[in-house]
Design a protein around this motif. Structure first.
Motif, mmCIF file in Angstrom:
data_model
loop_
_atom_site.group_PDB
_atom_site.id
_atom_site.type_symbol
_atom_site.label_atom_id
_atom_site.label_comp_id
_atom_site.label_asym_id
_atom_site.label_seq_id
_atom_site.Cartn_x
_atom_site.Cartn_y
_atom_site.Cartn_z
ATOM 1 N N GLU A 79 2.945 34.227 22.115
ATOM 2 C CA GLU A 79 4.377 34.209 22.384
ATOM 3 C C GLU A 79 5.161 35.128 21.449
ATOM 4 O O GLU A 79 6.370 35.309 21.619
ATOM 5 C CB GLU A 79 4.909 32.764 22.297
ATOM 6 N N VAL A 80 4.468 35.720 20.460
ATOM 7 C CA VAL A 80 5.140 36.713 19.602
ATOM 8 C C VAL A 80 5.458 37.966 20.440
ATOM 9 O O VAL A 80 6.438 38.668 20.197
ATOM 10 C CB VAL A 80 4.244 37.049 18.388
ATOM 11 N N LEU A 81 4.623 38.235 21.451
ATOM 12 C CA LEU A 81 4.932 39.292 22.419
ATOM 13 C C LEU A 81 5.721 38.663 23.557
ATOM 14 O O LEU A 81 5.649 37.449 23.781
ATOM 15 C CB LEU A 81 3.639 39.926 22.944
ATOM 16 N N THR A 82 6.478 39.471 24.295
ATOM 17 C CA THR A 82 7.218 38.889 25.424
ATOM 18 C C THR A 82 6.231 38.584 26.556
ATOM 19 O O THR A 82 5.330 39.392 26.817
ATOM 20 C CB THR A 82 8.323 39.856 25.901
ATOM 21 N N PRO A 83 6.353 37.433 27.203
ATOM 22 C CA PRO A 83 5.353 37.062 28.218
ATOM 23 C C PRO A 83 5.337 38.039 29.408
ATOM 24 O O PRO A 83 6.374 38.561 29.805
ATOM 25 C CB PRO A 83 5.821 35.685 28.694
ATOM 26 N N ALA A 84 4.115 38.245 29.948
ATOM 27 C CA ALA A 84 3.991 39.032 31.175
ATOM 28 C C ALA A 84 4.114 38.123 32.383
ATOM 29 O O ALA A 84 4.485 38.548 33.473
ATOM 30 C CB ALA A 84 2.635 39.726 31.201
ATOM 31 N N ASP A 85 3.761 36.849 32.187
ATOM 32 C CA ASP A 85 3.752 35.892 33.297
ATOM 33 C C ASP A 85 4.440 34.632 32.784
ATOM 34 O O ASP A 85 3.989 34.038 31.803
ATOM 35 C CB ASP A 85 2.284 35.606 33.676
ATOM 36 N N ASP A 86 5.556 34.258 33.430
ATOM 37 C CA ASP A 86 6.291 33.098 32.903
ATOM 38 C C ASP A 86 5.866 31.787 33.567
ATOM 39 O O ASP A 86 6.504 30.760 33.381
ATOM 40 C CB ASP A 86 7.813 33.311 32.952
ATOM 41 N N VAL A 87 4.781 31.838 34.327
ATOM 42 C CA VAL A 87 4.252 30.607 34.943
ATOM 43 C C VAL A 87 2.823 30.326 34.473
ATOM 44 O O VAL A 87 2.516 29.214 34.047
ATOM 45 C CB VAL A 87 4.287 30.702 36.484
ATOM 46 N N TYR A 88 1.978 31.340 34.551
ATOM 47 C CA TYR A 88 0.551 31.100 34.292
ATOM 48 C C TYR A 88 0.076 31.741 32.989
ATOM 49 O O TYR A 88 0.327 32.924 32.739
ATOM 50 C CB TYR A 88 -0.306 31.665 35.440
ATOM 51 N N HIS A 89 -0.667 30.952 32.214
ATOM 52 C CA HIS A 89 -1.403 31.511 31.082
ATOM 53 C C HIS A 89 -2.723 32.082 31.605
ATOM 54 O O HIS A 89 -3.129 31.799 32.739
ATOM 55 C CB HIS A 89 -1.684 30.418 30.044
ATOM 56 N N LEU A 90 -3.391 32.851 30.781
ATOM 57 C CA LEU A 90 -4.695 33.405 31.170
ATOM 58 C C LEU A 90 -5.711 32.295 31.380
ATOM 59 O O LEU A 90 -5.679 31.286 30.659
ATOM 60 C CB LEU A 90 -5.234 34.322 30.064
ATOM 61 N N ARG A 91 -6.609 32.533 32.336
ATOM 62 C CA ARG A 91 -7.777 31.660 32.453
ATOM 63 C C ARG A 91 -8.812 32.213 31.461
ATOM 64 O O ARG A 91 -9.609 33.102 31.771
ATOM 65 C CB ARG A 91 -8.304 31.704 33.890
ATOM 66 N N LYS A 92 -8.725 31.671 30.279
ATOM 67 C CA LYS A 92 -9.469 32.260 29.159
ATOM 68 C C LYS A 92 -10.977 32.048 29.270
ATOM 69 O O LYS A 92 -11.765 32.809 28.720
ATOM 70 C CB LYS A 92 -8.916 31.692 27.842
ATOM 71 N N SER A 93 -11.352 31.021 30.039
ATOM 72 C CA SER A 93 -12.791 30.771 30.210
ATOM 73 C C SER A 93 -13.451 31.861 31.052
ATOM 74 O O SER A 93 -14.675 31.910 31.129
ATOM 75 C CB SER A 93 -13.016 29.389 30.825
ATOM 76 N N ASP A 94 -12.674 32.762 31.686
ATOM 77 C CA ASP A 94 -13.258 33.872 32.458
ATOM 78 C C ASP A 94 -13.723 35.026 31.579
ATOM 79 O O ASP A 94 -14.356 35.952 32.058
ATOM 80 C CB ASP A 94 -12.218 34.449 33.435
ATOM 81 N N PHE A 95 -13.359 34.989 30.306
ATOM 82 C CA PHE A 95 -13.635 36.125 29.415
ATOM 83 C C PHE A 95 -14.828 35.835 28.509
ATOM 84 O O PHE A 95 -15.153 34.682 28.251
ATOM 85 C CB PHE A 95 -12.415 36.405 28.524
ATOM 86 N N LYS A 96 -15.445 36.916 28.032
ATOM 87 C CA LYS A 96 -16.506 36.749 27.010
ATOM 88 C C LYS A 96 -15.871 36.636 25.631
ATOM 89 O O LYS A 96 -16.341 35.914 24.762
ATOM 90 C CB LYS A 96 -17.454 37.950 27.023
ATOM 91 N N VAL A 97 -14.789 37.408 25.408
ATOM 92 C CA VAL A 97 -14.123 37.369 24.113
ATOM 93 C C VAL A 97 -13.387 36.028 23.993
ATOM 94 O O VAL A 97 -12.793 35.552 24.962
ATOM 95 C CB VAL A 97 -13.158 38.572 23.968
ATOM 96 N N PRO A 98 -13.457 35.377 22.840
ATOM 97 C CA PRO A 98 -12.749 34.095 22.692
ATOM 98 C C PRO A 98 -11.267 34.285 22.356
ATOM 99 O O PRO A 98 -10.871 35.306 21.783
ATOM 100 C CB PRO A 98 -13.476 33.411 21.540
ATOM 101 N N PHE A 99 -10.495 33.266 22.693
ATOM 102 C CA PHE A 99 -9.038 33.326 22.537
ATOM 103 C C PHE A 99 -8.519 32.273 21.585
ATOM 104 O O PHE A 99 -9.025 31.150 21.529
ATOM 105 C CB PHE A 99 -8.351 33.063 23.886
ATOM 106 N N VAL A 100 -7.426 32.643 20.884
ATOM 107 C CA VAL A 100 -6.613 31.676 20.161
ATOM 108 C C VAL A 100 -5.258 31.642 20.865
ATOM 109 O O VAL A 100 -4.801 32.652 21.392
ATOM 110 C CB VAL A 100 -6.484 32.062 18.666
#
Ligand SMILES: O=C(CO)[C@H](O)[C@H](O)COP(=O)(O)O
Length: 292
Positions: free
Chosen positions: A103-124
């Motif tokens: 959220e330090v960056l302005t959101p690209a999508d104001d409804v959906y967060h990324l489906r992070k489980s689709d990625f190999k790289v892990p997310f915080v």
């Protein structure tokens, strides 16, 4: 591995009492590494400069992440905009160790967060309360951070969020399964994740605190309140003496109950970053309100 994460997704392993520092170039990354940071966050600008610049804040130029990755041996994180699938894929292709959907960056999508489980790289991801935290874990976040109010040098929001989450976990641990179901409905959280938090008595992923840390005592306070570690951005490189502040914050976080040491670390540090009184920030100027 937490069950919402993909089998082949890398994990985020961050030590208890660690500090992750925002850096904007190779020189700052080396200061962070020498001070004992456990990872760095590659950014175009630290949050206080993002706040001052206004407008749309996007993923940094990939050259920036590459410059920082080449400069240090500790893990390098980078931020993508909330819901920006392509920024996240670009960062993954660059080989950054972790991505912060931030959220330090302005959101690209104001409804959906990324489906992070689709990625190999892990997310915080960031959270202010248990509902937000459980939703992000449900989407596949491997690590959480409390949001605080980044770029203010004011610890009050980070404290609020850490206290809120810890209090909700304590409440959850006394609930029966039918009570957890109703609580899940009320806070919009996945039931099975709340059950897991109840059974563990803590979040199933590492939770660092972030947003507004400006002194060694601020960092220690968040540890005292239950953080596993801290993120520090503006507080280091907007202080009078970044090298000294960086070392002092790392030591204070690691030894957060050694008050005599924290007193020593706090002597002759120079001026901390100038802070912002939260009463002067309207709700739409608060980065923490950009997602839920
Ligand atoms: O978003 C972050 C964590 O990913 C920033 O690193 C953090 O919020 C920095 O805030 P501040 O500049 O107030 O220390």
């Amino acid at each position: 591995m937490y069950k919402m994460q993909k089998k082949d997704q890398k994990q985020i392993v961050m030590p208890y009492g660690g500090v992750i520092m925002d850096v904007v170039n190779a020189e700052q990354a080396k200061v962070a590494e020498e001070a004992g940071a456990v990872a760095v966050m590659a950014l175009e600008r630290v949050p206080s400069d993002i706040r001052a610049a206004g407008g749309v804040a996007r993923m940094a130029d990939p050259t920036k992440a590459e410059e920082i990755m080449n400069a240090v041996s500790i893990p390098v994180m980078a931020k993508c905009r909330i819901g920006h699938i392509v920024e996240a894929r670009v960062l993954e292709s660059l080989g950054v160790d972790y991505i912060d959907e931030s959220e330090v960056l302005t959101p690209a999508d104001d409804v959906y967060h990324l489906r992070k489980s689709d990625f190999k790289v892990p997310f915080v991801c960031g959270g202010r309360n248990l509902g937000e935290v459980a939703r992000r874990i449900g989407e596949g976040a491997s690590m959480m951070r409390t949001k605080g109010e980044p770029g203010t040098g004011n610890i009050v929001e980070a404290v609020r969020h850490m206290r809120q989450i810890q209090a909700e976990i304590r409440m959850l641990t006394g609930m029966s399964e039918d009570e957890v179901m109703t609580y899940a409905k009320n806070i919009g959280a996945p039931y099975h994740i709340l059950l897991d938090i109840r059974d563990k008595g803590r979040l199933p992923v590492t939770n660092y605190a972030a947003g507004g840390v400006a002194t060694p005592s601020d960092a220690a306070l968040l540890m005292e309140l239950g953080a596993d570690g801290v993120f520090v951005g503006s507080g280091i490189f907007k202080s009078e003496n970044p090298e000294k502040f960086a070392k002092a914050v790392v030591q204070a976080t690691k030894n957060y109950q050694d008050y005599a040491l924290i007193a020593e670390l706090s002597k002759d540090l120079g001026t901390a970053m100038k802070g912002i009184d939260m009463n002067t920030l309207a709700p739409n100027e608060r980065m923490q309100n950009r997602s839920e």
